[in-house]
Design a protein around this motif. Structure first.
Motif, mmCIF file in Angstrom:
data_model
loop_
_atom_site.group_PDB
_atom_site.id
_atom_site.type_symbol
_atom_site.label_atom_id
_atom_site.label_comp_id
_atom_site.label_asym_id
_atom_site.label_seq_id
_atom_site.Cartn_x
_atom_site.Cartn_y
_atom_site.Cartn_z
ATOM 1 N N PRO A 245 0.818 -1.216 0.000
ATOM 2 C CA PRO A 245 0.000 0.000 0.000
ATOM 3 C C PRO A 245 0.850 1.264 0.000
ATOM 4 C CG PRO A 245 -0.753 -1.576 1.667
ATOM 5 C CD PRO A 245 0.586 -2.045 1.191
ATOM 6 N N ARG A 246 0.450 2.248 -0.822
ATOM 7 C CA ARG A 246 1.056 3.576 -0.772
ATOM 8 C C ARG A 246 0.424 4.415 0.339
ATOM 9 N NH1 ARG A 246 0.958 2.944 -6.638
ATOM 10 N NH2 ARG A 246 3.062 3.250 -7.494
ATOM 11 N N VAL A 247 -0.823 4.094 0.637
ATOM 12 C CA VAL A 247 -1.564 4.784 1.695
ATOM 13 C C VAL A 247 -2.216 3.714 2.563
ATOM 14 C CG1 VAL A 247 -1.990 6.800 0.239
ATOM 15 C CG2 VAL A 247 -3.660 4.937 0.303
ATOM 16 N N ASP A 248 -2.704 4.100 3.718
ATOM 17 C CA ASP A 248 -3.448 3.149 4.538
ATOM 18 C C ASP A 248 -4.712 2.730 3.784
ATOM 19 O OD1 ASP A 248 -1.564 3.506 6.478
ATOM 20 O OD2 ASP A 248 -2.802 4.799 7.754
ATOM 21 N N LEU A 249 -4.889 1.447 3.606
ATOM 22 C CA LEU A 249 -6.053 0.930 2.881
ATOM 23 C C LEU A 249 -7.131 0.592 3.901
ATOM 24 C CD1 LEU A 249 -4.343 -1.443 0.266
ATOM 25 C CD2 LEU A 249 -4.960 0.974 0.004
ATOM 26 N N ASP A 250 -8.089 1.492 4.082
ATOM 27 C CA ASP A 250 -9.130 1.240 5.071
ATOM 28 C C ASP A 250 -10.392 0.651 4.456
ATOM 29 O OD1 ASP A 250 -9.930 3.449 3.703
ATOM 30 O OD2 ASP A 250 -10.221 4.724 5.457
ATOM 31 N N HIS A 251 -10.468 0.585 3.133
ATOM 32 C CA HIS A 251 -11.588 -0.076 2.477
ATOM 33 C C HIS A 251 -11.049 -0.846 1.286
ATOM 34 C CE1 HIS A 251 -15.966 0.136 0.743
ATOM 35 N NE2 HIS A 251 -15.474 -1.085 0.805
ATOM 36 N N VAL A 252 -10.552 -2.041 1.574
ATOM 37 C CA VAL A 252 -9.956 -2.890 0.543
ATOM 38 C C VAL A 252 -10.782 -4.163 0.421
ATOM 39 C CG1 VAL A 252 -8.341 -3.897 2.212
ATOM 40 C CG2 VAL A 252 -7.834 -4.057 -0.218
ATOM 41 N N GLY A 253 -10.996 -4.610 -0.809
ATOM 42 C CA GLY A 253 -11.731 -5.842 -1.073
ATOM 43 C C GLY A 253 -10.798 -6.921 -1.575
ATOM 44 N N ILE A 254 -10.662 -7.989 -0.792
ATOM 45 C CA ILE A 254 -9.786 -9.107 -1.148
ATOM 46 C C ILE A 254 -10.603 -10.161 -1.897
ATOM 47 C CG2 ILE A 254 -8.191 -10.847 -0.256
ATOM 48 C CD1 ILE A 254 -7.334 -7.933 0.249
ATOM 49 N N ALA A 255 -10.015 -10.724 -2.947
ATOM 50 C CA ALA A 255 -10.670 -11.747 -3.769
ATOM 51 C C ALA A 255 -12.056 -11.287 -4.236
ATOM 52 C CB ALA A 255 -10.761 -13.076 -3.016
ATOM 53 N N PRO A 256 -12.148 -10.131 -4.867
ATOM 54 C CA PRO A 256 -13.458 -9.610 -5.262
ATOM 55 C C PRO A 256 -14.062 -10.365 -6.445
ATOM 56 C CG PRO A 256 -11.716 -8.153 -6.017
ATOM 57 C CD PRO A 256 -11.053 -9.198 -5.178
ATOM 58 N N LEU A 257 -15.379 -10.554 -6.390
ATOM 59 C CA LEU A 257 -16.145 -11.234 -7.423
ATOM 60 C C LEU A 257 -17.215 -10.264 -7.935
ATOM 61 C CD1 LEU A 257 -16.840 -14.525 -5.411
ATOM 62 C CD2 LEU A 257 -14.738 -13.871 -6.614
ATOM 63 N N THR A 258 -17.501 -10.327 -9.224
ATOM 64 C CA THR A 258 -18.452 -9.412 -9.845
ATOM 65 C C THR A 258 -19.422 -10.190 -10.718
ATOM 66 O OG1 THR A 258 -16.818 -7.637 -9.874
ATOM 67 C CG2 THR A 258 -18.683 -7.421 -11.366
ATOM 68 N N ALA A 372 -18.969 -9.046 -4.514
ATOM 69 C CA ALA A 372 -18.729 -9.683 -3.208
ATOM 70 C C ALA A 372 -17.228 -9.778 -2.981
ATOM 71 C CB ALA A 372 -19.378 -11.064 -3.140
ATOM 72 N N TYR A 373 -16.793 -9.570 -1.736
ATOM 73 C CA TYR A 373 -15.362 -9.613 -1.435
ATOM 74 C C TYR A 373 -15.177 -9.732 0.070
ATOM 75 C CZ TYR A 373 -16.374 -4.637 -0.669
ATOM 76 O OH TYR A 373 -16.938 -3.445 -0.262
ATOM 77 N N TRP A 374 -13.943 -10.021 0.473
ATOM 78 C CA TRP A 374 -13.572 -10.037 1.879
ATOM 79 C C TRP A 374 -12.977 -8.676 2.236
ATOM 80 C CZ3 TRP A 374 -14.308 -12.186 6.389
ATOM 81 C CH2 TRP A 374 -13.399 -11.973 7.430
ATOM 82 N N ARG A 375 -13.543 -8.056 3.268
ATOM 83 C CA ARG A 375 -13.035 -6.773 3.746
ATOM 84 C C ARG A 375 -12.431 -6.951 5.130
ATOM 85 N NH1 ARG A 375 -16.201 -0.905 4.207
ATOM 86 N NH2 ARG A 375 -14.412 0.232 5.114
ATOM 87 N N PRO A 376 -11.105 -6.823 5.270
ATOM 88 C CA PRO A 376 -10.484 -6.970 6.591
ATOM 89 C C PRO A 376 -10.974 -5.897 7.551
ATOM 90 C CG PRO A 376 -8.834 -7.078 4.837
ATOM 91 C CD PRO A 376 -10.106 -6.605 4.211
ATOM 92 N N ALA A 377 -11.035 -6.266 8.823
ATOM 93 C CA ALA A 377 -11.500 -5.316 9.834
ATOM 94 C C ALA A 377 -10.501 -4.187 10.051
ATOM 95 C CB ALA A 377 -11.765 -6.044 11.151
ATOM 96 N N ASP A 378 -9.205 -4.500 9.963
ATOM 97 C CA ASP A 378 -8.169 -3.505 10.221
ATOM 98 C C ASP A 378 -7.581 -2.994 8.912
ATOM 99 O OD1 ASP A 378 -8.405 -3.889 13.018
ATOM 100 O OD2 ASP A 378 -7.082 -5.646 12.905
ATOM 101 N N PRO A 379 -7.280 -1.698 8.818
ATOM 102 C CA PRO A 379 -6.655 -1.155 7.603
ATOM 103 C C PRO A 379 -5.299 -1.807 7.336
ATOM 104 C CG PRO A 379 -7.447 0.603 9.036
ATOM 105 C CD PRO A 379 -7.532 -0.663 9.834
ATOM 106 N N ALA A 380 -4.936 -1.869 6.053
ATOM 107 C CA ALA A 380 -3.602 -2.329 5.672
ATOM 108 C C ALA A 380 -2.682 -1.110 5.679
ATOM 109 C CB ALA A 380 -3.630 -2.974 4.291
#
Length: 502
Positions: A245-258, A372-380
């Protein structure tokens, strides 16, 4: 979140702009996945620089003109060799204004695979086009042999932003995945990272899998991806991702599906259509860290809605297509019953967070309106590497043991005799139902509305059981509903979840 047409969505139209900070691959450069990781780390340490576009005459092609240029299968990468995979390439232009660098890897050495317009055929309706060093491919297609000797059939496509699609044998393309989702559904708009370079490892003659590496870049993050792709009845992708990350990622979607969901029996009354259903996927399935199997039918709401299913160490989740008969759709062209589901299996502990579902209103099936995606609770945190590995399975169903009866259909409509709505939930046939409905207990919950206790009946068409219940929403605009069957105090079905809205 704005509505995006399917073509534009897959193309990443409007995606943020090969970065000038990225060093092109040199012929004979030593290669391993660690090289891609270091390139990503180096990119993230620099200010983001948009990569250039191709000449305007390519971008200004009409849709019909763009489609009248096609890659020749006979000239595919590794054609005429004993390698088990062939690779086709897509030209740039129209929805794909920024080229992707393509490289091949053989004996540990990387070689650039430059754009060659002579690999394409075209009709006389295509205007003269600029050919200079700014051109590049917009993506690639993977093909291999299945049942027909000597015939290489396609099974995966990577094209547009960080989007990719795959199919199992005998299926047709439907939903998509992507490398990363950022700020999906945020009022300030979504950020679309790009795959800016690919490395294709030359497969050995008897190899059953294809290895592809990708470099990702966007204003907020750079990343390195390794895909090990095994085609078959289901297409399996093992993904290794390292993000910087270049910045804190507070809303990131892991393994996103569309995907796309327009209507089924839950909202059929809203559409004047000869077909009983139109969708690429009909539900979100989750196996959570607590051991529950959750099934959430998809919706096409009148307003954007976001649902978060909190979890700790998620086991699996995916957007599935359980409607598998032609009669479910009565569509002889779209063949929605042959679209794959897509199943995500985390490797390792992903910690706390939520499987997040975004549902966007749509009135046309050309729009992808489900994410749909996984959103971690803590920012990266910025400057810290984040490693995430997972498996994607594209196929007819979830590749997990079917221990509990699945939900196979949901219907919803007004009660003609009483105030409120009737809900029916069909569970598939299963040995746990052999003792009859009376051996089961019904558990229905809602924090917003009162529901009836529900009744269970045999469904002679499915061989399973149907749960029916009523609820009167009154003045409520929204109701979260939950139902499950139990036997002797233990789970006897998936957990059915539904969000009703006015």
């Amino acid at each position: 979140m704005c509505m995006i047409s399917r073509r534009a969505f897959l193309a990443g139209l409007g995606a943020l702009p090969l970065s000038a900070a990225f060093t092109p691959v040199q012929a004979g450069e030593g290669f391993s996945h660690a090289v891609v990781v270091e390139k990503a780390r180096d990119l993230a340490a620099r200010e983001y620089t948009p990569r250039p576009t191709v000449p305007d005459d390519w971008i200004n092609l009409s849709y019909d003109q763009y489609r009248k240029i096609w890659f020749r299968h006979a000239d595919a990468l590794w054609s005429g060799t004993d390698r088990p995979f062939h690779v086709d390439f897509f030209h740039p232009g129209l929805y794909f204004p920024r080229p992707v660098q393509v490289n091949t890897v053989e004996d540990g050495q990387a070689q650039p695979f430059p754009f060659d317009f002579d690999l394409f055929d075209k009709t006389d309706q295509v205007p003269p086009l600029t050919t200079d060093d700014s051109l590049g491919y917009s993506g690639l297609r993977l093909r291999t042999e299945f049942d027909q000797p000597g015939i290489k059939e396609e099974f995966a496509v990577f094209q547009g932003a960080s989007y990719f699609r795959a199919i199992g044998q005998g299926q047709i393309y439907g939903l998509s995945a992507r490398g990363l989702a950022l700020k999906t559904g945020d009022p300030m708009g979504e950020e679309f990272p790009d795959f800016i370079a690919f490395w294709l490892e030359a497969p050995a003659p008897e190899q059953t899998h294809m290895v592809l590496h990708a470099l990702l870049d966007s204003p907020s993050v750079a990343g390195a991806y390794r895909f090990t792709i095994t085609p078959g009845a289901s297409c399996v992708m093992d993904v290794e991702a390292t993000l910087f990350p270049r910045v804190d990622l507070d809303h990131v979607g892991i393994a996103p599906l569309t995907s796309m969901f327009k209507f089924d029996e839950t909202n059929r009354h809203r559409f004047d259509d000869f077909r009983p259903a139109v969708h690429d996927s009909d539900g979100l399935m989750i196996l959570n860290g607590a051991g529950e199997a959750l099934w959430r039918p998809l919706a096409n709401p009148r307003r954007l809605q976001i649902s978060a299913f909190a979890d700790d160490a998620p086991r699996r989740f995916g957007l599935m297509q359980r409607a598998r008969r032609l009669s479910n759709f009565a569509d002889l062209e779209a063949l929605y019953h042959r679209r794959p589901g897509l199943w995500v299996e985390p490797k390792g502990d992903w910690g706390r967070g939520a499987v997040t579902l975004v549902e966007i209103p749509t009135d046309r099936e050309i729009y992808d309106n489900i994410v749909a995606y996984w959103r971690p609770a803590d920012p990266a945190p910025a400057g810290e590497a984040l490693r995430l590995d997972y498996r994607l399975t594209w196929g007819e169903g979830a590749p997990v043991p079917n221990d509990l009866p699945r939900v196979i259909n949901t219907r919803l409509g007004r009660d003609p005799f009483n105030p409120g709505n009737i809900v029916t939930v069909d569970f598939e046939a299963h040995p746990i139902f052999d003792d009859g409905p009376e051996a089961l207990s019904i558990h229905i919950q809602s924090a917003q509305v009162e529901t009836t206790q529900g009744i269970l009946q045999r469904n002679p068409e499915t061989g399973g059981l149907r749960l029916g219940f009523r609820f009167d929403p009154g003045e409520a605009d929204l109701a979260e509903l939950r139902a499950q069957l139990r036997k002797d105090g233990a789970m006897a079905s998936e957990v059915w979840l539904y969000r009703w809205t006015t």
